[in-house]
Design a protein around this motif. Structure first.
Motif, mmCIF file in Angstrom:
data_model
loop_
_atom_site.group_PDB
_atom_site.id
_atom_site.type_symbol
_atom_site.label_atom_id
_atom_site.label_comp_id
_atom_site.label_asym_id
_atom_site.label_seq_id
_atom_site.Cartn_x
_atom_site.Cartn_y
_atom_site.Cartn_z
ATOM 1 N N VAL A 1 0.970 -1.156 0.017
ATOM 2 C CA VAL A 1 0.011 -0.072 0.080
ATOM 3 C C VAL A 1 0.849 1.373 0.081
ATOM 4 O O VAL A 1 0.558 2.187 -0.724
ATOM 5 C CB VAL A 1 -0.951 -0.013 1.063
ATOM 6 C CG1 VAL A 1 -1.865 1.357 1.333
ATOM 7 C CG2 VAL A 1 -2.104 -1.244 1.135
ATOM 8 N N VAL A 2 2.017 1.204 0.684
ATOM 9 C CA VAL A 2 2.963 2.480 0.900
ATOM 10 C C VAL A 2 3.579 2.422 -0.602
ATOM 11 O O VAL A 2 3.822 3.542 -0.814
ATOM 12 C CB VAL A 2 3.950 2.338 2.048
ATOM 13 C CG1 VAL A 2 4.776 3.427 1.991
ATOM 14 C CG2 VAL A 2 3.194 2.283 3.302
ATOM 15 N N GLY A 3 3.920 1.257 -1.011
ATOM 16 C CA GLY A 3 4.591 1.496 -2.455
ATOM 17 C C GLY A 3 3.729 2.001 -3.317
ATOM 18 O O GLY A 3 4.015 2.871 -4.258
ATOM 19 N N MET B 1 8.581 1.693 -6.130
ATOM 20 C CA MET B 1 8.440 0.302 -6.977
ATOM 21 C C MET B 1 9.325 -0.771 -5.920
ATOM 22 O O MET B 1 8.974 -2.003 -6.043
ATOM 23 C CB MET B 1 9.276 0.775 -8.053
ATOM 24 C CG MET B 1 9.419 -0.419 -9.057
ATOM 25 S SD MET B 1 10.826 -0.017 -10.133
ATOM 26 C CE MET B 1 12.369 -0.071 -9.093
ATOM 27 N N ILE B 2 10.304 -0.425 -5.218
ATOM 28 C CA ILE B 2 10.785 -1.227 -4.410
ATOM 29 C C ILE B 2 9.966 -2.089 -3.713
ATOM 30 O O ILE B 2 9.956 -3.285 -3.538
ATOM 31 C CB ILE B 2 11.899 -0.865 -3.757
ATOM 32 C CG1 ILE B 2 13.094 -0.248 -4.595
ATOM 33 C CG2 ILE B 2 12.472 -1.801 -2.720
ATOM 34 C CD1 ILE B 2 14.385 0.576 -4.121
ATOM 35 N N LEU B 3 9.015 -1.390 -2.862
ATOM 36 C CA LEU B 3 7.800 -1.888 -1.955
ATOM 37 C C LEU B 3 7.221 -2.890 -2.693
ATOM 38 O O LEU B 3 6.595 -3.673 -2.222
ATOM 39 C CB LEU B 3 7.454 -0.955 -1.394
ATOM 40 C CG LEU B 3 8.088 -0.073 -0.369
ATOM 41 C CD1 LEU B 3 7.556 1.221 0.380
ATOM 42 C CD2 LEU B 3 8.848 -1.004 0.856
ATOM 43 N N LEU B 4 6.977 -2.649 -4.199
ATOM 44 C CA LEU B 4 5.880 -3.457 -4.878
ATOM 45 C C LEU B 4 6.606 -4.631 -5.495
ATOM 46 O O LEU B 4 5.752 -5.599 -6.051
ATOM 47 C CB LEU B 4 5.045 -2.509 -5.781
ATOM 48 C CG LEU B 4 4.252 -1.527 -5.525
ATOM 49 C CD1 LEU B 4 3.902 -0.396 -6.641
ATOM 50 C CD2 LEU B 4 3.205 -1.968 -4.849
ATOM 51 N N VAL B 5 7.924 -4.791 -5.394
ATOM 52 C CA VAL B 5 8.448 -5.851 -6.244
ATOM 53 C C VAL B 5 8.057 -7.266 -5.611
ATOM 54 O O VAL B 5 7.620 -8.102 -6.349
ATOM 55 C CB VAL B 5 10.000 -5.812 -6.182
ATOM 56 C CG1 VAL B 5 10.660 -6.934 -6.364
ATOM 57 C CG2 VAL B 5 10.393 -4.665 -6.921
ATOM 58 N N ALA C 1 17.035 -8.316 -5.209
ATOM 59 C CA ALA C 1 17.915 -8.577 -6.722
ATOM 60 C C ALA C 1 16.889 -7.908 -7.677
ATOM 61 O O ALA C 1 17.583 -7.509 -8.515
ATOM 62 C CB ALA C 1 18.099 -9.940 -6.760
ATOM 63 N N VAL C 2 15.848 -8.187 -7.973
ATOM 64 C CA VAL C 2 14.669 -7.871 -8.726
ATOM 65 C C VAL C 2 14.781 -6.092 -8.684
ATOM 66 O O VAL C 2 14.650 -5.645 -9.601
ATOM 67 C CB VAL C 2 13.457 -8.432 -8.578
ATOM 68 C CG1 VAL C 2 12.348 -7.943 -9.690
ATOM 69 C CG2 VAL C 2 13.421 -9.848 -8.939
ATOM 70 N N ALA C 3 14.627 -5.840 -7.570
ATOM 71 C CA ALA C 3 14.603 -4.328 -7.310
ATOM 72 C C ALA C 3 15.918 -3.647 -7.743
ATOM 73 O O ALA C 3 15.896 -2.555 -8.212
ATOM 74 C CB ALA C 3 14.152 -3.972 -5.758
ATOM 75 N N ALA C 4 17.076 -4.215 -7.566
ATOM 76 C CA ALA C 4 18.307 -3.674 -7.958
ATOM 77 C C ALA C 4 18.220 -3.752 -9.879
ATOM 78 O O ALA C 4 18.814 -2.617 -10.062
ATOM 79 C CB ALA C 4 19.395 -4.633 -7.680
ATOM 80 N N VAL C 5 17.783 -4.888 -10.292
ATOM 81 C CA VAL C 5 17.827 -4.609 -11.517
ATOM 82 C C VAL C 5 16.798 -3.582 -12.249
ATOM 83 O O VAL C 5 17.000 -2.669 -13.048
ATOM 84 C CB VAL C 5 17.266 -5.917 -12.328
ATOM 85 C CG1 VAL C 5 17.164 -5.927 -13.820
ATOM 86 C CG2 VAL C 5 18.571 -6.974 -11.866
ATOM 87 N N ALA C 6 15.692 -3.696 -11.389
ATOM 88 C CA ALA C 6 14.558 -2.680 -11.877
ATOM 89 C C ALA C 6 15.129 -1.277 -11.493
ATOM 90 O O ALA C 6 14.805 -0.369 -12.451
ATOM 91 C CB ALA C 6 13.299 -2.662 -11.128
ATOM 92 N N GLY D 1 16.263 -11.202 -14.107
ATOM 93 C CA GLY D 1 16.484 -9.965 -14.973
ATOM 94 C C GLY D 1 15.325 -9.685 -15.657
ATOM 95 O O GLY D 1 15.051 -8.415 -15.975
ATOM 96 N N LEU D 2 14.355 -10.798 -16.205
ATOM 97 C CA LEU D 2 13.039 -10.103 -16.825
ATOM 98 C C LEU D 2 12.276 -9.326 -16.395
ATOM 99 O O LEU D 2 11.761 -8.286 -16.287
ATOM 100 C CB LEU D 2 12.560 -11.179 -17.591
ATOM 101 C CG LEU D 2 13.415 -11.746 -18.959
ATOM 102 C CD1 LEU D 2 12.542 -13.108 -19.386
ATOM 103 C CD2 LEU D 2 13.079 -10.690 -20.178
ATOM 104 N N LEU D 3 11.909 -9.840 -14.785
ATOM 105 C CA LEU D 3 10.886 -9.452 -14.020
ATOM 106 C C LEU D 3 11.389 -7.864 -13.597
ATOM 107 O O LEU D 3 10.708 -6.793 -13.644
ATOM 108 C CB LEU D 3 10.866 -10.021 -12.784
ATOM 109 C CG LEU D 3 9.898 -11.193 -12.957
ATOM 110 C CD1 LEU D 3 10.004 -11.914 -11.716
ATOM 111 C CD2 LEU D 3 8.499 -10.881 -13.314
ATOM 112 N N GLY D 4 12.650 -7.768 -13.449
ATOM 113 C CA GLY D 4 13.383 -6.388 -12.945
ATOM 114 C C GLY D 4 13.350 -5.560 -14.189
ATOM 115 O O GLY D 4 12.946 -4.233 -14.015
ATOM 116 N N ALA D 5 13.842 -5.797 -15.412
ATOM 117 C CA ALA D 5 13.874 -4.933 -16.521
ATOM 118 C C ALA D 5 12.600 -4.612 -16.942
ATOM 119 O O ALA D 5 12.397 -3.417 -17.143
ATOM 120 C CB ALA D 5 14.623 -5.736 -18.025
ATOM 121 N N ILE D 6 11.540 -5.529 -16.964
ATOM 122 C CA ILE D 6 10.154 -5.064 -17.311
ATOM 123 C C ILE D 6 9.604 -4.286 -16.516
ATOM 124 O O ILE D 6 8.827 -2.991 -16.926
ATOM 125 C CB ILE D 6 9.335 -6.485 -17.422
ATOM 126 C CG1 ILE D 6 9.616 -7.105 -18.822
ATOM 127 C CG2 ILE D 6 7.765 -5.904 -17.814
ATOM 128 C CD1 ILE D 6 9.055 -8.592 -18.678
#
Length: 876
Positions: free
Chosen positions: A415-417, A453-457, A492-497, A797-802
């Motif tokens: 919710v905060v995200g 976005m990081i909180l929504l990952v 990791a996904v958040a770092a890529v994103a 990689g794909l989740l973070g990139a998209i």
């Protein structure tokens, strides 16, 4: 500290047992610390300022006193940082007596003069920094370093630096200084300026190089017999001198003693942008190191459960995980600092080769270095905060029973995200609409959106797991395993994103800015042609210019162009106005003088190719000029056959003298685009009726013109006249800066994506050894491990990139508005209407970052992963 001691001891022992994971964390922390430390040390060494530059600027003198012919001066500690001067109606000529009177004691001074001169070289003429000073005087020690020969002893002798000697006037040779005063001197030595390195330098005694100060101006290096205090500086300021004082620079006055109205170049916006960059870097490092601490906490979960079952509090459990961050973060920061200082020292010779100035002594800014090390330690601790909090909340019974002890995630973070993401999108939209500081609003909003976005990952990962039912087994296993271990996967996904957000936003901004430059570019000449212009050329110089051009381009057509110079050599000027009949249209408002004049004179035609004309228009132009008329350029069709031409003359003092207008036959040529290469072409008869005397104003050169020929022509005509210039119209040339930015973004984004994806993948494989062992035990083929590893890398990689691309489009599109919305024209060179703003999506860059890099990472992981796995117990 007593409560932390056992935790730190446990962390040190765990780090030595899990060497692979510990080394990974050390590298993640050390790399950014190393890069920033090395850059900071090199910058501080290369930067020569304040007291460090005193010997180069003052030598042994107590002060440098500059009178510029103004009245009272207001300055800061260093006059190079800004000076305000109030004009004086009758400033007194400065002398050393003036300096002595202001100081209240006798002062010895060494006069010097500085400027720029043109020196004849083997290939033509080059500009050089010139100094007139007696280098034998002790006050000049340290300003120049003699490397060969001797110092000048009398007028007519000079020293030059190696950069100028390489061009022709070397040791024991004659050197010609060209200009208003032709000077010939003898080079008696090679000396390097302690300020300039690669730029040509020439130094001689006073009155050797023809340098002169302005009226009531002079400069001295002063030996005052004592320190020149801040009070002495203010006394000299009152007499109109700017003062560089050794004592003041070494011991500056307090801020309260400095004037309030000093000029400043500081920018709050720049400070804010730097703070944002530091914050984004901190977030990125935290996200990259986060998975390692998550896996470390997972490996310690049984130990933590035993501690909890024996009375350990949640605070103590958090300290166990955070202690690991302190140990590894401290070690990584120390390693990064040492490596950065070492590499910076080793790189100084290369930096010196690339620098135009001399570097200072090796300088390690220890205060900065401590701050950088603290940054690394802080990033490690922040990366461990979430794993520590989750470790303290684990179910002790489940863990001791050999099952996962993670608690169900709550709804507060998503919710905060969503709120932060919405605020970031709204802030970006606001930044796109405001007229000033829009980029700053967008940058702050982008940071807010990234945090949201990081909180929504975790939600994105869980959603991907729910819809993975029809995927092949390795990919389905990887997606669902990522969802089960969100504490390890989400960072990791958040770092890529986060990396992709920056790449996409900056890529869109840079591409859109380049598109605006391309669409608003207005050629000054037909494509491929050239023009030679010299504003103050003598009539006898034009044949020499033409000869130089024909020598380099023997097969090209060279056409001398006659025109009415808008300003004559004596300072007088003329302004022509063409009265278009009412309702018939209007003359074009913007024009250039690519051939030295906007009013050309010709008997039969417009210079070939300068204005595009079809056969019928050329015939109309020919007849009009032959009948004594004029060809007028407009931006829309004009229905008229005559034009009223009025001429206003201005003498050298700017006094106008308007002549009676004349009416002549006219041909009106409307051209597309926002700017015309000229305003009109007059026939010789029309010019004569207006008492105008046409002269040669330029040479029009037909193409093609090779780049080397352009360079050679420029050097040749510079030897004829310093005011001559040669330009070739090559159309819009995409700046190397834009391509460099996109390449750097691709390289930086690719590196960070690879680092984040590989880190998360290999940590996941290490954490999933029991699960993979179970798969092997029930009949999975050896290649399954490779497929699962590649699938896990592809998933991260794909989740973070998209996700990053979707979020990055918002600030990227928003920043295109303040970057490209304030053009000077509303039509392009072809006469087409331009949009309110420009938007260009670098699809190739996005495809490389969003699609190619994740697939490449998956391929690398699949090839590098062992296919066979030794069996292990499910509960270790």
């Amino acid at each position: 500290m007593t409560a932390w001691r056992p935790m730190l001891r446990m962390a040190r022992r765990d780090a030595t047992r899990a060497r692979g994971r510990s080394l990974l964390v050390l590298l993640m922390i050390a790399l950014p610390v190393f890069a920033v430390t090395a850059a900071d040390v090199v910058i501080q060494t290369a930067e020569i300022s304040g007291a460090e530059a005193l010997e180069r600027r003052l030598g042994p003198a107590d002060a440098r006193v500059d009178f510029d012919g103004h009245g009272r001066v207001v300055q800061g500690v260093d006059p190079n940082s800004g000076v305000n001067a109030s004009a004086s109606k009758d400033p007194a000529p400065p002398t050393l007596a003036t300096v002595s009177e202001a100081l209240g004691r006798p002062a010895h001074g060494l006069e010097l003069r500085e400027g720029t001169v043109r020196v004849r070289t083997d290939k033509g003429v080059a500009n050089a920094e010139a100094t007139e000073i007696d280098l034998r005087d002790p006050l000049a020690d340290g300003l120049f370093r003699l490397t060969a020969g001797r110092l000048p002893q009398e007028p007519g002798e000079v020293v030059v630096n190696a950069a100028l000697a390489a061009r022709g006037p070397s040791l024991a040779e004659k050197v010609d200084v060209v200009g208003e005063q032709e000077v010939t001197a003898t080079v008696v030595g090679i000396a390097e300026s302690m300020s300039a390195r690669n730029y040509p330098v020439i130094v001689g005694p006073l009155d050797t190089l023809g340098l002169t100060h302005g009226e009531n101006a002079a400069t001295w290096l002063v030996d005052a017999g004592d320190a020149v205090s801040w009070q002495d500086v203010k006394a000299l300021n009152a007499d109109g001198a700017a003062v560089l004082s050794r004592a003041v620079l070494e011991d500056p006055p307090s801020a309260s003693q400095l004037p309030d109205n000093l000029p400043t170049s500081s920018s709050d916006a720049a400070v804010a942008i730097i703070a944002l960059i530091v914050a984004m870097a901190l977030v990125e490092v935290v996200l990259l190191a986060g998975p390692a601490f998550a896996v470390g906490a997972r490996r310690l979960q049984r130990t933590l459960a035993l501690i909890a079952s024996n009375g350990g509090t949640p605070r103590q459990l958090r300290r166990v995980v955070l202690a690991s961050a302190v140990v590894l973060g401290g070690a990584g920061s120390a390693l990064g600092v040492l490596a950065g200082i070492t590499v910076a020292f080793a790189a100084l010779p290369l930096v010196q080769r690339l620098s135009d100035g001399w570097l200072g002594p090796f300088d390690v800014p220890w205060l900065h270095v401590l701050g950088i090390a603290a940054f690394g330690l802080l990033s490690a601790v922040l990366a461990a905060v979430v794993p520590a909090a989750l470790a303290a909340r684990q179910d002790v019974v489940q863990v001791l029973a050999g099952r996962r002890g993670d608690r169900r995630p709550g709804l507060r973070s998503p919710v905060v995200g969503l709120v932060l993401l919405g605020a970031g999108i709204g802030g970006s939209a606001y930044g796109a609409l405001v007229k000033s500081s829009g980029e700053l609003y967008i940058a702050v909003s982008a940071l807010v959106a990234v945090l949201g976005m990081i909180l929504l990952v975790p939600v994105v990962i869980a959603t991907a797991a729910k819809v993975s039912g029809r995927l092949p087994f390795p990919l389905r296993y990887a997606v669902r395993d990522a969802a089960r271990h969100r504490t390890r996967t989400a960072p990791a996904v958040a770092a890529v994103a986060g990396t992709v957000v920056g790449v996409v936003a900056l890529g869109i901004g840079a591409s859109s800015d380049a598109l605006e430059n391309e669409r608003t570019y207005v050629p000054s000449l037909p494509l491929g042609t050239g023009a030679l212009v010299s504003w103050n050329a003598k009539p006898a110089e034009w044949p020499r210019f033409e000869q130089a051009v024909r020598r380099e381009l023997p097969g090209n057509e060279v056409v001398p162009v006659q025109g009415i110079p808008e300003q004559a050599v004596d300072g007088s000027s003329v302004y022509l106005e063409f009265g278009v009949p009412a309702g018939g249209g209007r003359q074009i408002n913007n024009w250039g003088s690519s051939l030295g004049s906007a009013f050309l004179v010709s008997q039969d035609s417009v210079p070939v190719g300068l204005v595009e004309l079809d056969a019928d228009q050329r015939e109309v132009v020919r007849r009009t000029l032959a009948s004594g008329g004029a060809v007028v350029i407009t931006d829309q069709p004009v229905d008229a056959t005559t034009v009223k031409v009025s001429a206003t003359y201005f003498d050298e003092n700017g006094e106008p003298d308007e002549h009676r207008p004349v009416t002549v036959p006219a041909a009106f040529v409307d051209i597309p685009g926002p700017m015309a290469p000229l305003q009109a072409v007059l026939s010789p008869q029309a010019a004569d009726r207006l008492d105008l005397e046409p002269v040669v104003t330029g040479l029009f050169v037909d193409g093609p013109i090779p780049a080397q020929a352009e360079t050679n022509i420029g050097e040749a005509i510079s030897a004829v006249s310093p005011d001559a210039g040669f330009q070739v119209e090559r159309g819009y040339q995409a700046g190397g800066e834009t391509q460099m930015v996109l390449l750097i973004l691709a390289a930086l984004g690719g590196g960070l994506m690879l680092a984040g994806t590989l880190t998360a993948t290999f940590l996941a494989l290490s954490d999933a050894r029991p699960d993979l062992a179970t798969l092997s035990a029930i009949g999975a083929t050896p290649r399954t491990r490779r497929a699962v590893a590649a699938s896990y890398a592809g998933t991260v990689g794909l989740l973070g990139a998209i996700l990053g691309a979707a979020v990055g489009f918002v600030p990227g599109i928003a920043v295109s508005y303040p970057l490209t919305s304030f053009g000077w024209t509303d039509i392009d060179a072809e006469g087409r209407a331009l949009p309110d703003h420009f938007l260009d999506i670098p699809w190739l860059l996005l495809a490389a970052v969003v699609v190619v890099l994740p697939l490449l990472t998956a391929l690398i992981v699949g090839l590098a992963t062992r296919s066979r796995l030794p069996l292990v117990a499910r509960v270790e």
